[in-house]
Each structure stands twice: as structure tokens, then as C-alpha cells.
Design an enzyme around this catalytic site. Structure first.
Site, short mmCIF file in Angstrom:
data_model
loop_
_atom_site.label_atom_id
_atom_site.label_comp_id
_atom_site.label_asym_id
_atom_site.label_seq_id
_atom_site.Cartn_x
_atom_site.Cartn_y
_atom_site.Cartn_z
N ARG A 238 -16.78 -6.79 7.21
CA ARG A 238 -16.69 -6.47 5.77
C ARG A 238 -16.89 -7.74 4.97
O ARG A 238 -16.28 -8.78 5.26
CB ARG A 238 -15.29 -5.93 5.42
N PHE B 171 -7.07 4.83 4.57
CA PHE B 171 -6.40 3.73 5.28
C PHE B 171 -5.36 4.33 6.24
O PHE B 171 -4.62 5.24 5.84
CB PHE B 171 -5.73 2.85 4.23
N TYR C 2 -2.42 -7.22 -4.44
CA TYR C 2 -2.79 -8.52 -3.85
C TYR C 2 -4.27 -8.61 -3.46
O TYR C 2 -4.68 -9.56 -2.85
CB TYR C 2 -1.89 -8.88 -2.66
N LYS C 3 -5.05 -7.59 -3.79
CA LYS C 3 -6.48 -7.62 -3.48
C LYS C 3 -7.23 -8.13 -4.72
O LYS C 3 -7.11 -9.30 -5.06
CB LYS C 3 -6.91 -6.24 -3.00
N ASP D 88 -5.16 6.59 -4.15
CA ASP D 88 -4.83 5.22 -3.77
C ASP D 88 -5.94 4.32 -4.33
O ASP D 88 -7.09 4.43 -3.92
CB ASP D 88 -4.72 5.08 -2.26
C1 LIG Z 1 -4.41 -2.59 1.23
C2 LIG Z 1 -4.11 -1.14 1.31
C3 LIG Z 1 -2.80 -0.72 1.53
C4 LIG Z 1 -1.71 -1.73 1.76
O1 LIG Z 1 -0.50 -1.13 1.95
P1 LIG Z 1 0.83 -1.99 2.02
O2 LIG Z 1 1.87 -0.97 2.10
O3 LIG Z 1 0.88 -2.84 0.79
O4 LIG Z 1 0.74 -2.83 3.24
C5 LIG Z 1 -2.55 0.64 1.54
N1 LIG Z 1 -3.54 1.54 1.34
C6 LIG Z 1 -4.81 1.15 1.13
C7 LIG Z 1 -5.87 2.17 0.88
C8 LIG Z 1 -5.13 -0.20 1.11
O5 LIG Z 1 -6.39 -0.60 0.91
#
Ligand SMILES: *Cc1c(COP(=O)(O)O)cnc(C)c1O
Length: 424
Positions: free
Chosen positions: A384, A132, A235-236, A210
Site C-alpha cells: 500500500r 477492516f 491518527y491517520k 467507519d
Molecule cells: C485504522 C482503522 C481502525 C483502527 O482501530 P483501532 O481500534 O483504533 O485500533 C479501525 N477500523 C478501520 C477501518 C481502520 O482503518
């Protein structure tokens, strides 16, 4: 993909699969305001559990409104650790190894700095280009914070499978840390967490996972894998609500890992108000300031539902949902210009499937505006489709395929080219 021929009847009847689904009853535990809406974005923002609605009223009205500051001693001080321990059961941690704090990005930054400082003499962080973007930014920020010429090596992949061999080849005695997303946010590629951790350890590097796209939907055993650090999003697939705090995992036996952003809530006795206080032992020492209690408290109902259903049952349905989607896409979408951008082997993917299409952005907007179907678009050309087994039905898989085909065959994509996106 396949030969592009639709083969009706080849797939088992979706309604029969939904009737036989052992998790079917969980859909009713979530707010489903619009039954026609096919919501395939639970990997971006999970649905709202009914229990979170009543709990929000209790936390805000009764605890905040009624008890005021007294409620710190009546539960709030324990909230982030108690929910952290529940998440710990989903990721192979023991009590006291997981805490809710900050955002995923901030947790990752703290964890990365701690890891780099624990590996003096090694200046390289290894990640991959499927990670990400925020993670790569945070790793670079961590490298800059530690200074001393630390660099981040971003290993390129093919856009679908993770660069397993190239990451292994990048490991030598200069590498302090390997940090990867367990499930890649674009293709859905799922790393072999245990094998990858072992390869990094053999080179003397620490590993920071992560788990944002895998927690709650893919079985995870950080303890068995001997992972050094992990972070993840609530939150996912955990359904914790927009911007809910992230979680951080630090194993008990890693006292050399020190929170780089010290603050009173991570000290050994916050209410001594002592600027010279040391860090609390373990993951509690990685907390910095006061946690967002309202938001943190609302993480619990979603986590409880995942614990109640069991990750193994969730994973079994997840594989069945993604398998069905891939098979139907082969038959009905390949001839319309869609290409599978997710590993075909279910063991090597998480719970979303991505398709590329030259008109993906417009197709995504047409799905939202004309077809009551929400997935998401990732530039430049990716759609997606996320499957959250606690509430996604087999009928929704079929509907998503039919609706996607419909927007292409009836010109929907043309009508939405250039539209301002509804979902980012
Ligand atoms: C959703 C997601 C995030 C979200 O990061 P925030 O700091 O909560 O905005 C970070 N890393 C990955 C791999 C994600 O899928």
C-alpha cells in the site's frame, strides 16, 4: 495495467508540480526529520505536526504539572467535545454530534450495539469482506452482546471494487444495520456514502460508517447523507498521534440510540456522583470513562491543519497524487510483476493505491531497509502506498515508483525475503 513501457516525459515534471502546489507550504508544518525518507504510510500513522510538539509540553508540563486537578475546570472537560466539533466540520456534522473517545474498534462496538437495540425484530448486520478485520470482529461482538440470534453477514467482494450490488441484494426486512468502511483499507475503494446510506434506509436498516481511511482526505457529509452513526480514526490523515482516541458521530435527533457501555463521564452530570444518573443527551452520552486527555489534546493540531487547508483542496491534490502514481506504475511497474489493486476511477478511491506482487513482503522490506521508503504490506501480496496531501510531494510519488522498480531489478527483494518486518 498498461503495456509496461516506460515513457519518460509523458508525465509533467514533478518539481514543477510541487512548485505550483497550493498546499506545498503545509509540509513545513510537520516534523520532517529525514528528507530522503519517502513516507507513504500517513494512512497508517500520520506525521507529527510541529504544533503538537509544543502543545505536548504545554499539556504535560504546564497543565498537568502546574495546574494539576484544577485543569479539569480550566479546559480538560471540554477537550474531547471541542475537538469533536472540529472533526464534525470535516464530516458534515453540527456542533455536539461528534466526540473523541476510546479506540475506533470500541466506538464501533458501542455504536453497533446501540443500532441493533434500536431495531428490535431485525437480527442481521451486513458488512463486506473488504472491511477492516477489527470492524468485523467488533460487529460480531456487538451481535453476540445483543443476543437473540443476531448474525453478521460478510458480503464478499472482488478485492478491488466494493460489492455494491451484492450488499444491496443482501438487504431485506431482517437487516438491522449496514456497517461499512467508507474507504476500504486494502484496495482503497470508496463507497458512495450518500447513495449507499439511502439504499440501506430504503430497506429499513440503520447505517454505521467507519471513516478511518477517509476523514481528512475525502469530503464527507454525514448530515446530508442522513447517516445514523459513524466512527473514525484520528491518527491517520488527521495526524493525531499513535493510539490517539477515535471519534464517534451520533446525530442530534437520534435519542433512541443509547450507549451500551454506560459510565459516569457519559452521564448527564458526572460530578453529582449519582449511580442513577441518566445519559447525557446526544453523542456526549456515548462517553464511558475519563478520556485520555494528553493524547486527545494532541489531536487538535492535525485537525486544525486539515481545516485550514480545506478538505476540497486536499482532495484535489490527493486525486492528482494517486493519478500520477497509477500512471507511472502502469508504465514502469506493470512489467515487473505489479498489478493495480485499487479502482482506476479516482472518484471511487481514497488516498492510497495498492499494488499486488508475488514478492510483496520482501519488496516492502527492501524498500524500507535499502531505499528509505515506507509504505506498508498487507498479506498475502499487497503493497500500500498512502498519499497524505498535506506533506506528500509529487517528487515522492516519482521516487516511490523508481525505488520500487529498483528493488525488483537489482535483487533487493531476494535479500529481504524472510526478514522480520520493521513495519507491521
Ligand atoms: C485504522 C482503522 C481502525 C483502527 O482501530 P483501532 O481500534 O483504533 O485500533 C479501525 N477500523 C478501520 C477501518 C481502520 O482503518
Amino acid at each position: 495495467m498498461g503495456d509496461g513501457t516506460a515513457r519518460p516525459g509523458q508525465e509533467a515534471d514533478a518539481a514543477a508540480l510541487d512548485r505550483a502546489d497550493p498546499l506545498a507550504a503545509y509540509r513545513e508544518r510537520f516534523v520532517v526529520a529525514d528528507d530522503r525518507l519517502v513516507y507513504l504510510d500517513g494512512n497508517s500513522l500520520g506525521r507529527l505536526p510541529h504544533r503538537a510538539v509544543s502543545l505536548a509540553a504545554e499539556v504535560v508540563r504546564d497543565q498537568w504539572g502546574g495546574r494539576l486537578v484544577r485543569h479539569w475546570n480550566e479546559g480538560w472537560l471540554e477537550v474531547t467535545g471541542r475537538i469533536g466539533d472540529k472533526i464534525g466540520r470535516l464530516v458534515g456534522a453540527t456542533p455536539g454530534e461528534v466526540v473523541l473517545a476510546d479506540s475506533t474498534t470500541v466506538c464501533l462496538y458501542k455504536a453497533a450495539v446501540a443500532a441493533l437495540r434500536a431495531r428490535p425484530g431485525r437480527g442481521v448486520v451486513v458488512t463486506d469482506d473488504a472491511n477492516f478485520p477489527s470492524d468485523i470482529q467488533a460487529l460480531r461482538a456487538a451481535a453476540a452482546t445483543v443476543g437473540g440470534g443476531h448474525t453478521v453477514v460478510v458480503v464478499p467482494g472482488d478485492g478491488v471494487d466494493g460489492p455494491v450490488d451484492a450488499v444491496a441484494d443482501a438487504l431485506d426486512d431482517t437487516v438491522a444495520l449496514v456497517s461499512l468502511s467508507h474507504v476500504a483499507y486494502r484496495s482503497g475503494w470508496c463507497w458512495d456514502l450518500s447513495a449507499t446510506t439511502a439504499v440501506a434506509h430504503a430497506a429499513g436498516a440503520l447505517v454505521l460508517w467507519d471513516l478511518s481511511h477517509s476523514v481528512g482526505v475525502v469530503p464527507i457529509d454525514l448530515g446530508a447523507a442522513k447517516a445514523d452513526l459513524a466512527v473514525g480514526c484520528t491518527y491517520k490523515y488527521l495526524n493525531g498521534g499513535p493510539g490517539a482516541p477515535a471519534f464517534l458521530y451520533v446525530p442530534h435527533d437520534r435519542s433512541e440510540l443509547v450507549n451500551p457501555v454506560a459510565g459516569w463521564q457519559g452521564s448527564d452530570d458526572p460530578f453529582r456522583f449519582d449511580p442513577d444518573a441518566g445519559p447525557a443527551p446526544g453523542v456526549a452520552g456515548f462517553v464511558t470513562g475519563t478520556p485520555p486527555i494528553v493524547s486527545a489534546a494532541l489531536v487538535e493540531p492535525g485537525v486544525d491543519l486539515v481545516l485550514e487547508a480545506g478538505v476540497d483542496a486536499i482532495r484535489a491534490k490527493s486525486e492528482a497524487l494517486t493519478q500520477r502514481f497509477v500512471a507511472l506504475a502502469d508504465g514502469q511497474l506493470a512489467s515487473l510483476g505489479f498489478n493495480l489493486a485499487t479502482p482506476r476511477d479516482p472518484a471511487r478511491r481514497g488516498s492510497h493505491v495498492s499494488l499486488t506482487h508475488p514478492d510483496a513482503r520482501a519488496v516492502g522490506q527492501a524498500l524500507i531497509h535499502e531505499q528509505d521508503t515506507i509504505g506498508d504490506f498487507r498479506p498475502p501480496d499487497m503493497l500500500r502506498y498512502g498519499f497524505a496531501p498535506l506533506y506528500t510531494t509529487y517528487a515522492e510519488v516519482d521516487a516511490a515508483i523508481q525505488r520500487t522498480a529498483a528493488v525488483v531489478t537489482d535483487g533487493g527483494a531476494d535479500r529481504w525475503r524472510g526478514a522480520a518486518p520493521v513495519v507491521p
